[in-house]
Structure formats: structure tokens, C-alpha cells
Design a protein around this motif. Structure first.
Motif, PDB file in Angstrom:
ATOM      1  N   LEU A 108       0.824  -1.213   0.000  1.00  9.05           N
ATOM      2  CA  LEU A 108       0.000   0.000   0.000  1.00  9.05           C
ATOM      3  C   LEU A 108       0.854   1.257   0.000  1.00  9.05           C
ATOM      4  CD1 LEU A 108      -2.871  -0.902   2.464  1.00  9.05           C
ATOM      5  CD2 LEU A 108      -2.927  -0.758  -0.009  1.00  9.05           C
ATOM      6  N   ARG A 152      -0.018   4.816  -1.953  1.00 11.00           N
ATOM      7  CA  ARG A 152      -0.391   6.070  -1.287  1.00 11.00           C
ATOM      8  C   ARG A 152       0.516   7.194  -1.715  1.00 11.00           C
ATOM      9  NH1 ARG A 152      -1.633   3.142   4.358  1.00 11.00           N
ATOM     10  NH2 ARG A 152      -3.706   2.460   3.819  1.00 11.00           N
ATOM     11  N   LEU A 190     -11.699   3.410   2.365  1.00 12.60           N
ATOM     12  CA  LEU A 190     -12.289   2.220   1.761  1.00 12.60           C
ATOM     13  C   LEU A 190     -11.289   1.070   1.747  1.00 12.60           C
ATOM     14  CD1 LEU A 190     -14.295   3.745  -1.216  1.00 12.60           C
ATOM     15  CD2 LEU A 190     -15.183   2.788   0.903  1.00 12.60           C
ATOM     16  N   GLY A 191     -10.036   1.403   1.689  1.00 16.79           N
ATOM     17  CA  GLY A 191      -8.994   0.370   1.706  1.00 16.79           C
ATOM     18  C   GLY A 191      -8.668  -0.121   3.099  1.00 16.79           C
ATOM     19  N   GLY A 192      -9.440   0.287   4.094  1.00 18.36           N
ATOM     20  CA  GLY A 192      -9.233  -0.201   5.452  1.00 18.36           C
ATOM     21  C   GLY A 192      -8.522   0.784   6.350  1.00 18.36           C
ATOM     22  N   GLY A 193      -8.178   1.938   5.823  1.00 19.61           N
ATOM     23  CA  GLY A 193      -7.458   2.917   6.634  1.00 19.61           C
ATOM     24  C   GLY A 193      -6.021   2.491   6.841  1.00 19.61           C
ATOM     25  N   ASP A 194      -5.428   3.083   7.846  1.00 19.45           N
ATOM     26  CA  ASP A 194      -4.023   2.745   8.134  1.00 19.45           C
ATOM     27  C   ASP A 194      -3.961   1.564   9.088  1.00 19.45           C
ATOM     28  OD1 ASP A 194      -3.047   4.789   6.549  1.00 19.45           O
ATOM     29  OD2 ASP A 194      -3.289   6.253   8.150  1.00 19.45           O
ATOM     30  N   VAL A 195      -3.031   0.682   8.812  1.00 19.93           N
ATOM     31  CA  VAL A 195      -2.827  -0.443   9.718  1.00 19.93           C
ATOM     32  C   VAL A 195      -2.216   0.103  11.006  1.00 19.93           C
ATOM     33  CG1 VAL A 195      -0.499  -0.991   8.903  1.00 19.93           C
ATOM     34  CG2 VAL A 195      -1.965  -2.810   9.804  1.00 19.93           C
ATOM     35  N   ARG A 196      -2.567  -0.500  12.112  1.00 17.76           N
ATOM     36  CA  ARG A 196      -2.078   0.048  13.379  1.00 17.76           C
ATOM     37  C   ARG A 196      -0.590  -0.271  13.547  1.00 17.76           C
ATOM     38  NH1 ARG A 196      -5.261  -3.795  17.721  1.00 17.76           N
ATOM     39  NH2 ARG A 196      -3.887  -5.610  17.640  1.00 17.76           N
ATOM     40  N   PRO A 197       0.093   0.537  14.314  1.00 15.86           N
ATOM     41  CA  PRO A 197       1.535   0.305  14.479  1.00 15.86           C
ATOM     42  C   PRO A 197       1.805  -0.994  15.223  1.00 15.86           C
ATOM     43  CG  PRO A 197       0.790   2.106  15.865  1.00 15.86           C
ATOM     44  CD  PRO A 197      -0.370   1.748  15.000  1.00 15.86           C
ATOM     45  N   GLU A 227      -1.732  -7.993   6.075  1.00 10.86           N
ATOM     46  CA  GLU A 227      -2.258  -6.908   5.243  1.00 10.86           C
ATOM     47  C   GLU A 227      -1.709  -5.563   5.710  1.00 10.86           C
ATOM     48  OE1 GLU A 227      -3.985  -6.516   1.901  1.00 10.86           O
ATOM     49  OE2 GLU A 227      -4.772  -8.248   2.968  1.00 10.86           O
ATOM     50  N   GLY A 228      -1.224  -4.776   4.763  1.00 15.89           N
ATOM     51  CA  GLY A 228      -0.737  -3.434   5.071  1.00 15.89           C
ATOM     52  C   GLY A 228       0.629  -3.403   5.730  1.00 15.89           C
ATOM     53  N   ARG A 229       1.273  -4.580   5.832  1.00 16.36           N
ATOM     54  CA  ARG A 229       2.588  -4.614   6.511  1.00 16.36           C
ATOM     55  C   ARG A 229       3.621  -5.279   5.628  1.00 16.36           C
ATOM     56  NH1 ARG A 229       0.036  -6.213  12.314  1.00 16.36           N
ATOM     57  NH2 ARG A 229      -0.030  -4.125  13.161  1.00 16.36           N
ATOM     58  N   GLY A 260     -16.304  -1.777  -1.487  1.00 19.49           N
ATOM     59  CA  GLY A 260     -16.479  -2.399  -0.190  1.00 19.49           C
ATOM     60  C   GLY A 260     -15.782  -1.616   0.897  1.00 19.49           C
ATOM     61  N   CYS A 261     -16.158  -1.903   2.135  1.00 16.99           N
ATOM     62  CA  CYS A 261     -15.530  -1.210   3.251  1.00 16.99           C
ATOM     63  C   CYS A 261     -14.692  -2.228   4.007  1.00 16.99           C
ATOM     64  CB  CYS A 261     -16.591  -0.585   4.149  1.00 16.99           C
ATOM     65  SG  CYS A 261     -17.465   0.778   3.335  1.00 16.99           S
ATOM     66  N   SER A 262     -13.387  -2.191   3.796  1.00 11.37           N
ATOM     67  CA  SER A 262     -12.500  -3.137   4.456  1.00 11.37           C
ATOM     68  C   SER A 262     -12.153  -2.641   5.847  1.00 11.37           C
ATOM     69  CB  SER A 262     -11.230  -3.302   3.634  1.00 11.37           C
ATOM     70  OG  SER A 262     -11.559  -3.727   2.338  1.00 11.37           O
ATOM     71  N   GLU A 263     -11.933  -3.594   6.728  1.00  7.86           N
ATOM     72  CA  GLU A 263     -11.559  -3.245   8.094  1.00  7.86           C
ATOM     73  C   GLU A 263     -10.490  -4.227   8.552  1.00  7.86           C
ATOM     74  OE1 GLU A 263     -13.656  -3.052  12.481  1.00  7.86           O
ATOM     75  OE2 GLU A 263     -14.917  -2.950  10.700  1.00  7.86           O
ATOM     76  N   TYR A 264      -9.494  -3.682   9.203  1.00  9.52           N
ATOM     77  CA  TYR A 264      -8.406  -4.540   9.663  1.00  9.52           C
ATOM     78  C   TYR A 264      -8.843  -5.374  10.867  1.00  9.52           C
ATOM     79  CZ  TYR A 264      -4.802  -2.397   6.762  1.00  9.52           C
ATOM     80  OH  TYR A 264      -4.037  -1.985   5.700  1.00  9.52           O
ATOM     81  N   TYR A 291      -6.866  -8.065  13.648  1.00  8.35           N
ATOM     82  CA  TYR A 291      -5.511  -8.409  14.090  1.00  8.35           C
ATOM     83  C   TYR A 291      -5.550  -9.692  14.930  1.00  8.35           C
ATOM     84  CZ  TYR A 291      -4.840  -3.538  12.782  1.00  8.35           C
ATOM     85  OH  TYR A 291      -4.827  -2.336  12.090  1.00  8.35           O
ATOM     86  N   ASP A 302      -7.212 -16.194   4.622  1.00  6.12           N
ATOM     87  CA  ASP A 302      -6.212 -15.292   4.043  1.00  6.12           C
ATOM     88  C   ASP A 302      -4.976 -16.121   3.715  1.00  6.12           C
ATOM     89  OD1 ASP A 302      -4.940 -13.071   3.115  1.00  6.12           O
ATOM     90  OD2 ASP A 302      -5.065 -11.921   4.974  1.00  6.12           O
ATOM     91  N   ALA A 337      -2.164  -9.196  10.495  1.00  4.09           N
ATOM     92  CA  ALA A 337      -3.281  -8.315  10.131  1.00  4.09           C
ATOM     93  C   ALA A 337      -3.955  -8.844   8.871  1.00  4.09           C
ATOM     94  CB  ALA A 337      -2.771  -6.901   9.888  1.00  4.09           C
ATOM     95  N   THR A 338      -5.270  -8.810   8.881  1.00  2.00           N
ATOM     96  CA  THR A 338      -6.018  -9.298   7.717  1.00  2.00           C
ATOM     97  C   THR A 338      -7.347  -8.564   7.605  1.00  2.00           C
ATOM     98  OG1 THR A 338      -7.039 -11.267   6.723  1.00  2.00           O
ATOM     99  CG2 THR A 338      -7.026 -11.147   9.115  1.00  2.00           C
ATOM    100  N   PHE A 339      -7.920  -8.577   6.410  1.00  2.00           N
ATOM    101  CA  PHE A 339      -9.270  -8.037   6.220  1.00  2.00           C
ATOM    102  C   PHE A 339     -10.327  -9.129   6.399  1.00  2.00           C
ATOM    103  CE2 PHE A 339      -7.271  -4.748   3.217  1.00  2.00           C
ATOM    104  CZ  PHE A 339      -7.151  -3.829   4.250  1.00  2.00           C
TER     105      PHE A 339
END
Lengths: 141, 144
Positions: A7, A11, A121-128, A139-141, B19-23, B25, B56, B81-83
Motif C-alpha cells: 500500500l 499512497r 475504503l482500503g481499510g485505513g491505516d494499519v495500526r503500528p 495486510e498493510g505490513r 467495499g468497506c474493508s476493516e483490519y 488483528y 487469508d 493483520a487481515t481483512f
């Protein structure tokens, strides 16, 4: 070794694209404003005619004696009205620049809003990553 | 105004398609089965590869060679982390004493977790029962 986040480059690309798009919208407007204030030529000088004393003008011998011939005819008046300037160019009006400013701001807002919406929409920022963990992946890492 | 309605419809369709993805953990605790591995042979591990399948798909290497620097049975916690918010996440860990060849395989462990809508799913810190445990030892042969 952690895999690179897919990602992050996207960005960076969208932010750069937003800046470029904002510049593309703004720069022509700034350039147009410069053209509006440019000196495109000398105005016809009125000093010569005003400096001339009307009393020094010799009487025109060809002037008709009949006053009705000196009156402007309606056809001539209409033609003169058509030839008369309609006003300053659109880009010299303050309303144009207000509208252009609003459009430019709206365009920049749309770009930035679009980037933010796309990010959400892409899930925002992954948490630290918790520093106590031995690693963070997925995902995101 | 005639274009406004189609534009709104298109926007709504685009939002729906995106779609609305959400992380979500998953904090996974990794450990060796102390009855099968001792600190002496744990210290020989040089590579630690984790595979995720099911809801995933991913694979990655744990840093520190899965020894936590102390060759203890408790390796530590990693976060995935995954959706995915449904199905099952299958984790498999494979440790090697040398290069990543089958003849260098040292131990294997698996763990399955149901993917949920919860933001964070963590192993119980007071129990090792739900850990990702390396509990299938192998005997490395001719491993350089």
C-alpha cells in the motif's frame, strides 16, 4: 525480513498525483490572470483632441445649412450601438476570479477527499506494531 | 442537473464495489513444546517460516530465528493483520536448523483460528493451550 507493504507506494503515488492535479488546475488560472493584466497595446490617446482649442478650428464650409441633415438618423444610432464595446473581458471581472478560486479550491478538495476516501475504503491505516512483539505481518505490513 | 443523478448512482455503485474493508488483528504466541525440544537444540534453529492459509494467504519469516535470543521454549508473539472476518485462518510454522530444505526441517506446528469481526484476537497470556506450538519434531540429516 518483513515483506514490503504494497500500500505504501500506492499512497505515495496518489498523493503525488493529487499535488500534480492541483497544480494543473491552479497554474492555468494564475497564468490567465497575468494575461488579464498584460499591456496589450496603447490605448487611443485623447490628449491630441482635447488639447486642441475648439475656438481655433476653422469653420467648415461644407457644413450643411439644413439642421435636419445634421441630426443622427435612427439607422446610424443602431449601428453605433452595435459597435459599442460590451464591457471589459470576462477575466477582468472580479466575479470570474471568485468563481475560479472556488472551482480551484473545490478541485483540490475533491482530490484530497478522494484520496482520503480511497484510503478509508482500503481499510485505513494499519495500526503500528507493538514493539514487544517479535514481528507484525499480513495486510498493510 | 441531468448528469447529477447518474453521477450519484455511479458513485454509489463504485462505493459498493469497493467495499468497506476493516483490519482485524491476530496476536499469535509462538512456543516450542518443552517436552520435545530443549534449549540446546532450540538454539540450533536458523530459520523460522510461517504460512497462513484459509481465510487469508501469506507467508513470512519470524525474526530472531525463533529462539527469542535465549533458546527458551517461549518464542514470543507476532501479529497478523487481515481483512478477513469469516472462515478459518490456518497458521503453520516450520523451523529449520540450516537452509530451508526438507532435510533441515527441525520442527513443525499448526494452529487454526476462526476469523471473526473482532478487531483483535489474542492468545490467552495465561495459557499455552492456544499457542502456535512447534510440537512435531523432525530429525535433520546431512544439513549444512
Amino acid at each position: 525480513m518483513r515483506p514490503m507493504s504494497p500500500l505504501a507506494p500506492f499512497r505515495k503515488w496518489t498523493v503525488r498525483a493529487g499535488i500534480v492535479l492541483a497544480l494543473v488546475v491552479t497554474l492555468p488560472l494564475v497564468g490567465l490572470r497575468g494575461v488579464a493584466h498584460a499591456d496589450l497595446g496603447d490605448e487611443p490617446s485623447s490628449k491630441t483632441s482635447s488639447a486642441t482649442d475648439p475656438s481655433q478650428v476653422s469653420d467648415d464650409g461644407d457644413k450643411p445649412k439644413d439642421p435636419s441633415l445634421l441630426d443622427k438618423k435612427p439607422v446610424d444610432a443602431a449601428a453605433q450601438k452595435q459597435q459599442a464595446p460590451v464591457g471589459p473581458p470576462f477575466y477582468e471581472k472580479w466575479q470570474f476570479w471568485v468563481l475560479a478560486g472556488v472551482v480551484a479550491i473545490a478541485a483540490v478538495g475533491l482530490v484530497l477527499g478522494g484520496i482520503a476516501l480511497s484510503n478509508n475504503l482500503g481499510g485505513g491505516d494499519v495500526r503500528p506494531c507493538n514493539p514487544q512483539f517479535i514481528g507484525c505481518f499480513g495486510e498493510g505490513r | 442537473m441531468r448528469l447529477l443523478l447518474p453521477a450519484l448512482v455511479l458513485g454509489a455503485v463504485a462505493l459498493g464495489a469497493a467495499g468497506c474493508s476493516e483490519y482485524h488483528y491476530y496476536d499469535i504466541r509462538v512456543a516450542y513444546d518443552g517436552s520435545m525440544f530443549n534449549p540446546n537444540n532450540i538454539s540450533q534453529v536458523q530459520r523460522c517460516h510461517v504460512f497462513v492459509t484459509g481465510a487469508d494467504t501469506a507467508d513470512f519469516y519470524l525474526e530472531g530465528n525463533c529462539t527469542n535470543g535465549a533458546a527458551t521454549t517461549n518464542v514470543g508473539v507476532f501479529e497478523f493483520a487481515t481483512f478477513a472476518d469469516s472462515g478459518t485462518l490456518n497458521f503453520m510454522i516450520r523451523t529449520y536448523v540450516g537452509v530451508e530444505f526438507d532435510n533441515c526441517l527441525f520442527g513443525t506446528g499448526t494452529k487454526a483460528i476462526p476469523a471473526t469481526a473482532a478487531t483483535t484476537t489474542a492468545d490467552d497470556p495465561n495459557s499455552t493451550a492456544d499457542d502456535l506450538i512447534v510440537n512435531m519434531p523432525s530429525t535433520p540429516t546431512n544439513c549444512i
